[in-house]
Enzyme design. Structure first.
Site, PDB file in Angstrom:
ATOM      1  N   THR A   1       0.948  -1.443   0.104  1.00  0.00           N
ATOM      2  CA  THR A   1      -0.187   0.054  -0.107  1.00  0.00           C
ATOM      3  C   THR A   1       0.886   1.228   0.083  1.00  0.00           C
ATOM      4  O   THR A   1       0.523   2.009  -0.921  1.00  0.00           O
ATOM      5  CB  THR A   1      -0.976  -0.150   1.121  1.00  0.00           C
ATOM      6  OG1 THR A   1      -1.982  -0.994   0.821  1.00  0.00           O
ATOM      7  CG2 THR A   1      -1.696   1.380   1.427  1.00  0.00           C
ATOM      8  N   HIS A  14       4.701 -10.501   2.659  1.00  0.00           N
ATOM      9  CA  HIS A  14       3.803 -11.510   3.333  1.00  0.00           C
ATOM     10  C   HIS A  14       3.002 -12.158   2.179  1.00  0.00           C
ATOM     11  O   HIS A  14       2.501 -12.971   2.638  1.00  0.00           O
ATOM     12  CB  HIS A  14       2.886 -10.760   4.422  1.00  0.00           C
ATOM     13  CG  HIS A  14       1.885  -9.962   3.857  1.00  0.00           C
ATOM     14  ND1 HIS A  14       0.492 -10.402   4.010  1.00  0.00           N
ATOM     15  CD2 HIS A  14       1.663  -8.734   3.392  1.00  0.00           C
ATOM     16  CE1 HIS A  14      -0.359  -9.582   3.586  1.00  0.00           C
ATOM     17  NE2 HIS A  14       0.539  -8.375   3.190  1.00  0.00           N
ATOM     18  N   SER A  62       5.173  -6.729  -1.405  1.00  0.00           N
ATOM     19  CA  SER A  62       4.958  -7.078  -0.097  1.00  0.00           C
ATOM     20  C   SER A  62       5.245  -8.209   0.384  1.00  0.00           C
ATOM     21  O   SER A  62       5.061  -9.286  -0.198  1.00  0.00           O
ATOM     22  CB  SER A  62       3.388  -6.519   0.039  1.00  0.00           C
ATOM     23  OG  SER A  62       3.100  -6.579   1.472  1.00  0.00           O
ATOM     24  N   THR A 108      13.073   4.952  11.429  1.00  0.00           N
ATOM     25  CA  THR A 108      13.848   3.819  11.699  1.00  0.00           C
ATOM     26  C   THR A 108      13.275   2.511  10.815  1.00  0.00           C
ATOM     27  O   THR A 108      12.204   2.252  11.043  1.00  0.00           O
ATOM     28  CB  THR A 108      13.906   3.550  13.181  1.00  0.00           C
ATOM     29  OG1 THR A 108      14.520   4.561  13.850  1.00  0.00           O
ATOM     30  CG2 THR A 108      15.065   2.383  13.504  1.00  0.00           C
ATOM     31  N   ASN A 162      -5.732  -9.418  -7.731  1.00  0.00           N
ATOM     32  CA  ASN A 162      -5.666 -10.318  -6.392  1.00  0.00           C
ATOM     33  C   ASN A 162      -7.065 -10.936  -6.260  1.00  0.00           C
ATOM     34  O   ASN A 162      -7.149 -11.885  -5.243  1.00  0.00           O
ATOM     35  CB  ASN A 162      -5.531  -9.178  -5.514  1.00  0.00           C
ATOM     36  CG  ASN A 162      -6.609  -8.190  -5.216  1.00  0.00           C
ATOM     37  OD1 ASN A 162      -6.627  -7.296  -5.990  1.00  0.00           O
ATOM     38  ND2 ASN A 162      -7.112  -8.095  -4.132  1.00  0.00           N
ATOM     39  N   CYS A 213     -22.628  -9.319  -0.200  1.00  0.00           N
ATOM     40  CA  CYS A 213     -24.011  -9.056  -0.799  1.00  0.00           C
ATOM     41  C   CYS A 213     -25.021  -8.703   0.508  1.00  0.00           C
ATOM     42  O   CYS A 213     -25.929  -7.786   0.454  1.00  0.00           O
ATOM     43  CB  CYS A 213     -24.704  -9.825  -1.676  1.00  0.00           C
ATOM     44  SG  CYS A 213     -23.718  -9.740  -3.147  1.00  0.00           S
TER      45      CYS A 213
END
Length: 378
Positions: free
Chosen positions: A71, A200, A198, A236, A150, A328
């Site tokens: 993101t 993960h 990313s 950091t 995705n 839905c």
């Protein structure tokens, strides 16, 4: 039996990755910005991780900037294009992750950009002639197209899109979160200015990723403060996360071809068994087409049933973890399914696979789904 088939959401941490990270949680705890031995050990580890990633992707180490995940990387690419490169026109697809679409909506609503969408058919195939036409204007443009969706798994031809952008002088950003670690990427040949990753999604830790920013392309900082990441991203560093990211990508590349063959067999097995055992089943987009979809994702549209509305809950009760493509019951539906004109009132399930899944798990899952629909029919 407990079955996890939601690997597009996140993946199980590889044991080797955990072991590589542990020393940077316990022994090597120094701040990499500190000018002493403890700090230097950690700083060197970060730079070695950057080199590992760059070598695997055929990029330069200075083109890899560590982030908190996909993101942040997507947001940074888009905002850098608009604010550092004076982009006024952004062209995208209706299938992008919300990290892209919501960012673009905000920029459009603030009057900073004009936003256009590439036409698609009901399978989600992109009309690249339309892209070519949209780029004929005089405004500085950014094209943002994800490599693999995705939800439905559609693969985009980012090689061709990159060529089109190059010929028109446009910037090109691709959200590659679902494909980094699952396909080989040669960034020396791919004509893209930004990609996002990313950890993960390929058996690394959560909370860490990177943005590839092509040498010579300027980034606009989201975070201001210290001089970390060559003054491109303050804060950091997530040291153990970065170590885990590099190790996970290294492991993924080591066995990438074998894993692709293995996981595709699992996916094909599920397609065949579901088609055989459940009447009126549909597969969304190009999800069931091997050479046009991500081998780790299968989007299934099941017949409407009124006797047992929540199929996801039923699977969860049987210790099978999956995701849905619509919601839905809350009056909402997936923007991806809407964009391809899918029947959002059918039960849509996204199965997503990894190297840790087995044929027995596939068979058990299909058996449980089949039993549900046979009970409804009876």
């Amino acid at each position: 039996m407990s079955i996890y088939l939601d690997n597009a959401a996140t993946t199980q941490l590889d044991r080797e990755v955990f072991e590589a990270m542990t020393p940077y949680l316990l022994q090597n705890f120094g701040n990499p910005s500190s000018h002493h031995g403890h700090g230097r050990i950690v700083k060197n580890a970060i730079e070695n991780a950057r080199i590992t990633i760059a070598n695997l992707l055929n990029a330069s180490p200075n083109e890899i900037i560590f982030t908190s995940g996909g993101t942040e990387a997507d947001n940074t690419a888009i905002l850098s294009s608009v604010r550092s490169h004076q982009v006024k026109h952004v062209i995208t697809t209706p299938f992008e992750h919300h990290a892209v679409l919501h960012t673009l909506d905000a920029l459009k609503n603030s009057g900073e950009i004009e936003l256009s969408f590439i036409d698609t058919d009901n399978r989600g195939n992109l009309d690249l002639n339309r892209l070519d036409n949209l780029l004929k204007g005089n405004k500085k443009a950014l094209v943002s197209v994800m490599h693999a969706n995705n939800e439905i798994g559609n693969l985009s031809n980012i090689e061709l899109i990159g060529e089109i952008c190059c010929s028109k002088g446009a910037l090109f950003h691709s959200d590659t979160v679902q494909t980094i670690g699952h396909y080989r990427h040669d960034l020396s040949k791919l004509k893209t200015h930004f990609i996002a990753a990313s950890a993960h999604k390929f058996h690394g830790p959560k909370g860490v990723g990177f943005i590839y920013c092509k040498d010579g392309v300027q980034l606009s900082q989201l975070l201001h403060g210290g001089a970390q990441e060559r003054k491109q991203r303050a804060g950091t560093e997530n040291i153990h996360g970065i170590i885990g990211l590099a190790k996970a990508l290294e492991i993924a590349y080591k066995d990438i071809d074998e894993h692709q063959v293995y996981i595709q067999k699992l996916k094909s097995r599920m397609i065949a068994k579901l088609s055989d055992q459940i009447t009126d089943i549909q597969f969304n987009g190009n999800s069931a087409v091997a050479d046009k979809s991500l081998y780790t994702v299968l989007s299934v549209s099941l017949p409407i049933n009124h006797a047992y509305g929540d199929v996801l809950a039923y699977l969860d009760e049987n210790n099978i973890s999956v995701s849905g493509g619509s919601a839905c019951s809350t009056g909402l539906a997936s923007h991806v399914l809407k964009a391809i004109g899918a029947d959002v009132y059918r039960n849509t399930i996204r199965f997503s696979f990894s190297k840790y899944n087995t044929a027995e798990e596939i068979d058990y899952t299909v058996e449980k789904l089949s039993a549900l629909y046979k009970a409804i029919a009876a």
